[in-house]
Design a protein around this motif. Structure first.
Motif, short mmCIF file in Angstrom:
data_model
loop_
_atom_site.label_atom_id
_atom_site.label_comp_id
_atom_site.label_asym_id
_atom_site.label_seq_id
_atom_site.Cartn_x
_atom_site.Cartn_y
_atom_site.Cartn_z
N MET A 388 0.80 -1.38 0.11
CA MET A 388 0.09 0.03 0.09
C MET A 388 0.97 1.35 0.20
O MET A 388 1.06 1.96 0.81
N PRO A 389 1.57 1.40 -1.11
CA PRO A 389 2.59 2.71 -1.18
C PRO A 389 1.89 4.05 -1.13
O PRO A 389 0.63 4.02 -1.95
N GLY A 390 2.24 4.85 -0.07
CA GLY A 390 1.49 6.32 -0.25
C GLY A 390 0.08 5.83 0.69
O GLY A 390 -0.24 6.93 1.19
N GLY A 391 -0.04 4.80 1.44
CA GLY A 391 -0.82 4.43 2.39
C GLY A 391 -0.79 5.23 3.77
O GLY A 391 0.40 5.52 3.95
N ARG A 392 -1.73 5.89 4.30
CA ARG A 392 -1.40 6.59 5.70
C ARG A 392 -2.37 6.09 6.76
O ARG A 392 -3.51 5.45 6.69
N PHE A 393 -1.66 6.08 7.80
CA PHE A 393 -2.49 5.60 9.05
C PHE A 393 -2.23 6.67 10.24
O PHE A 393 -1.02 7.46 10.38
N SER A 394 -3.37 7.18 10.72
CA SER A 394 -3.43 8.18 11.78
C SER A 394 -4.47 7.74 12.90
O SER A 394 -5.61 7.14 12.80
N ILE A 395 -3.88 7.89 14.03
CA ILE A 395 -4.98 7.91 15.36
C ILE A 395 -5.34 9.29 15.73
O ILE A 395 -4.43 10.10 16.26
N GLN A 396 -6.54 9.41 15.92
CA GLN A 396 -7.29 10.85 16.25
C GLN A 396 -7.94 10.67 17.63
O GLN A 396 -8.56 9.70 17.87
N LEU A 397 -7.40 11.61 18.49
CA LEU A 397 -7.82 11.50 19.92
C LEU A 397 -9.12 12.97 20.03
O LEU A 397 -8.28 14.01 19.66
N HIS A 398 -10.25 12.63 20.16
CA HIS A 398 -11.21 13.55 20.36
C HIS A 398 -11.56 13.78 21.53
O HIS A 398 -11.98 13.06 22.20
N GLN A 412 -12.20 10.24 23.21
CA GLN A 412 -12.55 9.16 22.36
C GLN A 412 -11.38 8.99 21.40
O GLN A 412 -11.00 10.15 21.06
N LEU A 413 -11.35 7.82 20.70
CA LEU A 413 -10.18 7.72 19.91
C LEU A 413 -10.44 6.59 18.49
O LEU A 413 -11.43 6.06 18.75
N GLU A 414 -10.12 7.14 17.46
CA GLU A 414 -10.47 6.12 16.50
C GLU A 414 -9.19 6.13 15.47
O GLU A 414 -8.38 6.99 15.24
N PHE A 415 -9.17 4.76 14.71
CA PHE A 415 -8.07 4.67 13.75
C PHE A 415 -8.52 4.99 12.37
O PHE A 415 -9.63 4.75 12.03
N LEU A 416 -7.72 5.77 11.72
CA LEU A 416 -8.17 6.43 10.50
C LEU A 416 -7.01 5.81 9.69
O LEU A 416 -5.87 5.72 9.70
N VAL A 417 -7.54 5.68 8.25
CA VAL A 417 -6.73 5.20 7.11
C VAL A 417 -7.16 5.68 5.91
O VAL A 417 -7.88 5.94 5.50
N SER A 418 -6.06 5.35 4.90
CA SER A 418 -6.16 5.98 3.63
C SER A 418 -5.30 4.73 3.07
O SER A 418 -3.85 4.84 2.96
N ALA A 419 -5.92 3.81 2.18
CA ALA A 419 -5.06 2.89 1.62
C ALA A 419 -4.39 3.16 0.38
O ALA A 419 -3.15 2.55 0.15
N ASN A 420 -4.73 4.30 -0.17
CA ASN A 420 -4.15 4.54 -1.52
C ASN A 420 -3.75 6.25 -1.39
O ASN A 420 -4.35 6.94 -0.80
N PRO A 421 -2.77 6.62 -2.13
CA PRO A 421 -2.41 8.14 -2.43
C PRO A 421 -3.52 8.65 -2.59
O PRO A 421 -4.34 8.33 -3.74
#
Length: 557
Positions: A388-398, A412-421
């Motif tokens: 998954m080149p260019g894929g991004r992963f983020s953990i956001q704390l609200h 509260q927190l959630e895992f966010l992802v973008s699999a493609n650029p």
């Protein structure tokens, strides 16, 4: 870890007993052979829903049993002990589904609700697939993984406990407060009633004495006349009276010196009667000398008795029950006073729990904030390796908008992802591709495996849509996970299969009237042949066998 799986009459499986080991076990086989059947059956022992369609045709029930070694899983052991389901051996989960669609669940031989299987199962095994048994789609799992990665699991437990204590204390305080207005009115009434009773100051046995004295005073004239008349009859009458008659009778009888026995007894009785009459006259004279027929005293008695009777009527009790009533009212008033004291104590405890919660939750927030970036960066790096080149992963704390302490802390927190650029970050639940979701889950598990409390990980077709070098990376990652615990993976890629510590081959056995699924554990030569088949098709060549042998040797080295 999962050590044994037994399947009877499930789908096309008539009978299957499978011994499992630690490390990475790969499951391969032809399309349609039933590779996922084992995982579906395992899911039933973990609380998944079932219907009568899972029972093998011609059988009356399907019976699936999974045995787990709980060494190193203290949470699961504690869960069993708390419910008195613990034993000395492995933990055995069992599910029975009848052809009519009825389902029964057991833990260590004891019947249990299906939800208990699911709760316990989540402590034992984590299945990553497109099915519903997938904990990485749950916000609670996101928090747990981050807290474990941050080394804050115990602190998170303390935050949850502090919030729970705060909530329980508030509920108790609200319960007391809801009845506060009624209690205050009741308190006021009881105080007034007790004041009346205390002012009355009814003494012990006073009522009986008052009633007797009043009765005597009310009949005073008649009583005096009767007493004087009795005195006159017995001793004061000029003509004849009882005492003079007794005296005369005794004088006549005692005139005879020789008295027969019966006559002597008569003399004794008359003499005794004379003494008793004289004593009775003395008592009557004393009564008359001390009797006070005071009208003022009689009025005083009547007023006192009227106060007693009136208060008794007011409380609808007998006059003699007023003392008992006073004690009951006093006990109730003391109980109300105790509630007031309890409310004050609970209010103080509530404030103390709130302060304790804020202290622990603030520390937890700090650790989460520090760890979120590190974990996201590590997972993102693994995603690049997983095709998954260019894929991004983020953990956001609200920050939580709740004003009250929450079990999860201040955010509260959630895992966010973008699999493609170029794609925006989305929640894991909104990732369209099941293969992408499985690989992202794999990346997360690889990073958090050293702190994860779930010892057994199952990946069903995590390599969908990938190949080449990426497939080899997936296999390497799964093998790394297997070195820390137990990994079961269903795969169709030889690059992944070659990385396994153990190899299970699912195939169909065709009889004259039916087809059954069977599983064989492949060792050395048969394993090389299976991987060669996966590389080049049904016809094995020296090239494909050599390639397969090299892949297995390379993985083991």
């Amino acid at each position: 870890m999962l050590v044994h799986l037994s399947i009877h009459n499930y789908a096309i499986v008539e009978h299957l007993d499978l011994e499992l080991e630690g490390g990475m076990s790969v499951i391969t086989g032809e399309t349609g052979a039933g590779k996922s059947i084992m995982l579906d059956a395992l899911g039933l022992t973990l609380g998944d829903r079932a219907d009568s369609g899972v029972v093998r045709p011609g059988a009356d029930k399907a019976d699936i049993l999974a045995s787990f070694d709980l060494a190193g899983i203290p949470e699961a052991r504690a869960w069993l002990v708390e419910r008195d389901l613990d034993n000395d051996g492995p933990c055995i989960l069992r599910r029975v589904i009848t052809a009519e669609g009825r389902s029964r669940a057991y833990i260590n031989g004891s019947p249990c609700p299906q939800v208990d299987l699911k709760t316990l199962g989540e402590l034992l095994i984590d299945i990553h697939s497109q099915h519903e048994h997938q904990s990485l789609l749950k916000a609670d799992t996101h928090r747990r993984l981050l807290d474990e990665y941050a080394g804050a699991s115990e602190l998170a437990r303390q935050v949850q406990l502090a919030a729970q204590r705060w909530r329980q204390t508030r509920q108790e305080l609200e319960r007391i407060s809801r009845t506060g207005d009624e209690q205050r009115a009741r308190h006021q009434l009881l105080s007034y009633q007790l004041d009346e009773l205390e002012n009355l100051a009814l003494g012990e046995n006073e009522l009986e004495q008052l009633e007797l004295e009043h009765k005597n005073l009310a009949n005073a004239e008649s009583l005096l006349a009767t007493c004087r008349q009795v005195l006159d009859i017995c001793s004061e009458s000029d003509g004849s009276n009882v005492l003079s008659a007794l005296t005369a009778s005794l004088n006549r009888l005692t005139a005879f010196h020789a008295q027969p026995g019966a006559l002597a007894e008569a003399v004794n009785l008359l003499s005794s009667a004379q003494i008793q009459v004289e004593e009775a006259m003395g008592e009557l004279n004393r009564f008359l000398d001390h009797f006070d027929a005071d009208p003022a005293r009689q009025q005083q008695l009547e007023e006192r008795l009227d106060s007693i009777y009136t208060l008794a009527r007011k409380h609808r009790v007998q006059p003699g029950e007023l003392a008992e009533l006073q004690q009951r009212l006093l006990d109730e008033l003391e109980a109300l006073n105790a509630d007031d004291e309890a409310a004050e104590r609970l209010a103080e405890e509530l404030a103390a729990y709130a302060r304790h919660y804020q202290e622990k939750a603030a520390e937890l927030s700090r650790l989460r904030s520090e760890a979120a970036g590190r974990l996201a960066s590590a997972v993102e790096s693994e995603m690049q390796r997983l095709g998954m080149p260019g894929g991004r992963f983020s953990i956001q704390l609200h920050p939580s908008q709740a004003e009250e302490p929450q079990h999860y802390g201040l955010e509260q927190l959630e895992f966010l992802v973008s699999a493609n650029p170029g794609q925006p970050l989305k929640t894991l639940a909104k990732v369209a591709s099941g293969g992408e979701l499985s690989r992202i889950s794999l990346a997360i598990q690889v990073i958090t495996a050293q702190t994860s409390r779930v010892p057994t990980l199952v990946f069903d077709e995590v390599d969908v849509g990938i190949g080449g070098p990426t497939a080899e990376v997936v296999g390497q990652l799964l093998r790394r996970l297997g070195e820390r615990g137990q990994v079961l993976t269903v795969t169709h890629l030889p690059q992944v299969a070659a990385q396994g510590h153990h190899h299970l081959f699912v195939h169909k056995e065709r009889g004259t009237q039916e087809t059954r699924t069977a599983v064989a554990k492949l060792l050395e030569a048969p394993r090389i042949e299976e991987i060669a088949r996966m590389l080049g098709g049904v016809d094995l060549t020296e090239e494909s066998l050599a390639h397969a042998r090299k892949m297995v040797t390379s993985a083991q080295g």
